[in-house]
Design a protein around this motif. Structure first.
Motif, short mmCIF file in Angstrom:
data_model
loop_
_atom_site.label_atom_id
_atom_site.label_comp_id
_atom_site.label_asym_id
_atom_site.label_seq_id
_atom_site.Cartn_x
_atom_site.Cartn_y
_atom_site.Cartn_z
N TRP A 51 30.74 -43.36 -31.48
CA TRP A 51 31.81 -43.92 -32.30
C TRP A 51 32.97 -42.93 -32.37
O TRP A 51 32.74 -41.73 -32.54
CB TRP A 51 31.30 -44.21 -33.71
CG TRP A 51 32.27 -44.98 -34.55
CD1 TRP A 51 33.00 -44.52 -35.61
CD2 TRP A 51 32.59 -46.37 -34.41
NE1 TRP A 51 33.78 -45.53 -36.12
CE2 TRP A 51 33.54 -46.68 -35.41
CE3 TRP A 51 32.17 -47.37 -33.53
CZ2 TRP A 51 34.09 -47.96 -35.55
CZ3 TRP A 51 32.71 -48.65 -33.67
CH2 TRP A 51 33.66 -48.93 -34.68
N MET A 52 34.18 -43.46 -32.19
CA MET A 52 35.38 -42.63 -32.30
C MET A 52 36.06 -42.98 -33.62
O MET A 52 36.78 -43.99 -33.72
CB MET A 52 36.32 -42.91 -31.12
CG MET A 52 37.37 -41.84 -30.96
SD MET A 52 38.38 -42.06 -29.50
CE MET A 52 38.98 -40.37 -29.35
N PRO A 53 35.79 -42.19 -34.67
CA PRO A 53 36.21 -42.60 -36.01
C PRO A 53 37.72 -42.70 -36.19
O PRO A 53 38.20 -43.56 -36.92
CB PRO A 53 35.59 -41.53 -36.92
CG PRO A 53 35.35 -40.35 -36.03
CD PRO A 53 35.08 -40.91 -34.67
N VAL A 54 38.47 -41.82 -35.57
CA VAL A 54 39.92 -41.83 -35.76
C VAL A 54 40.53 -43.13 -35.28
O VAL A 54 41.47 -43.66 -35.87
CB VAL A 54 40.57 -40.62 -35.04
CG1 VAL A 54 42.08 -40.66 -35.17
CG2 VAL A 54 40.02 -39.32 -35.61
N MET A 55 39.96 -43.67 -34.21
CA MET A 55 40.52 -44.88 -33.62
C MET A 55 39.68 -46.12 -33.94
O MET A 55 40.09 -47.23 -33.62
CB MET A 55 40.65 -44.70 -32.10
CG MET A 55 41.55 -43.52 -31.74
SD MET A 55 41.69 -43.24 -29.96
CE MET A 55 42.69 -44.64 -29.49
N GLY A 56 38.55 -45.93 -34.58
CA GLY A 56 37.75 -47.06 -35.01
C GLY A 56 37.14 -47.89 -33.90
O GLY A 56 37.06 -49.11 -33.99
N HIS A 57 36.67 -47.21 -32.86
CA HIS A 57 36.02 -47.96 -31.79
C HIS A 57 34.81 -47.22 -31.27
O HIS A 57 34.67 -46.00 -31.46
CB HIS A 57 36.99 -48.28 -30.65
CG HIS A 57 37.47 -47.06 -29.90
ND1 HIS A 57 36.72 -46.41 -28.97
CD2 HIS A 57 38.65 -46.40 -29.98
CE1 HIS A 57 37.41 -45.39 -28.50
NE2 HIS A 57 38.58 -45.34 -29.09
N GLY A 58 33.96 -47.96 -30.60
CA GLY A 58 32.78 -47.37 -30.00
C GLY A 58 32.95 -47.22 -28.51
O GLY A 58 34.06 -46.98 -28.02
N ALA A 113 34.75 -41.95 -23.47
CA ALA A 113 35.82 -42.21 -22.50
C ALA A 113 37.11 -41.47 -22.82
O ALA A 113 37.96 -41.34 -21.95
CB ALA A 113 36.09 -43.71 -22.42
N MET A 114 37.26 -41.03 -24.07
CA MET A 114 38.55 -40.46 -24.46
C MET A 114 38.34 -39.08 -25.07
O MET A 114 37.31 -38.83 -25.69
CB MET A 114 39.21 -41.36 -25.52
CG MET A 114 39.38 -42.80 -25.10
SD MET A 114 39.96 -43.80 -26.48
CE MET A 114 41.59 -43.09 -26.73
N PRO A 115 39.34 -38.20 -24.94
CA PRO A 115 39.26 -36.94 -25.66
C PRO A 115 39.46 -37.17 -27.16
O PRO A 115 40.08 -38.15 -27.56
CB PRO A 115 40.41 -36.10 -25.07
CG PRO A 115 41.36 -37.09 -24.50
CD PRO A 115 40.55 -38.30 -24.11
CU LIG Z 1 39.64 -43.69 -28.81
#
Ligand SMILES: [Cu+2]
Length: 133
Positions: free
Chosen positions: A78-85, A107-109
């Motif tokens: 989970w990427m909390p800052v962007m709200g996606h998994g 997938a993302m930094p």
């Molecule tokens: Cu992201």
């Protein structure tokens, strides 16, 4: 001379009984997090391949007091800052004393969490955070 050649080839082709997987983890945990229920969960990264952008693997382990063979684990990146998994659901494999979690696709930094849910012999949760460069 021919016998010596055969011995050398045999030694080179013997991977040994303890190498069933291509993934090798550091013997020492990178970090230890506390679960919701206060258990210590150790997190091991791959030898020479700390968690980074791309596909990763980690090993999660409790102390010997937890019967992991009676525990099921599900991990959600989970990427909390962007709200996606992540588009990929990690694969969890029970190993001696813990769980190998592979196909961890980040997938993302940025900051990622591995939201880990344990059930079975225990019901518990842990959030493991990584800063992905
Ligand atoms: Cu992201």
């Amino acid at each position: 001379m021919r016998a010596a050649t055969v011995v050398v080839l045999a030694a080179l082709s013997c991977a040994g009984p303890s190498a069933p997987t291509l993934v090798t983890f550091d013997p020492q945990p990178t970090l230890t997090v506390s679960t919701s229920q206060g258990r210590a969960l150790s997190v091991f990264e791959q030898v020479g391949a700390p968690v980074a952008r791309g596909v990763n693997a980690v090993r999660l382990a409790f102390g010997p007091e937890v019967p992991v063979d009676q525990v099921r684990l599900a991990v959600t990146p989970w990427m909390p800052v962007m709200g996606h998994g992540s588009a990929v659901t990690p694969t969890v494999e029970l190993v001696d004393g813990g769980f190998d979690v592979t196909e961890v696709s980040l997938a993302m930094p940025g900051k990622w969490e591995l939201r880990s849910h344990f059930e079975g012999a225990l019901s518990d949760d842990a959030v493991i955070s990584f800063d992905v460069p």
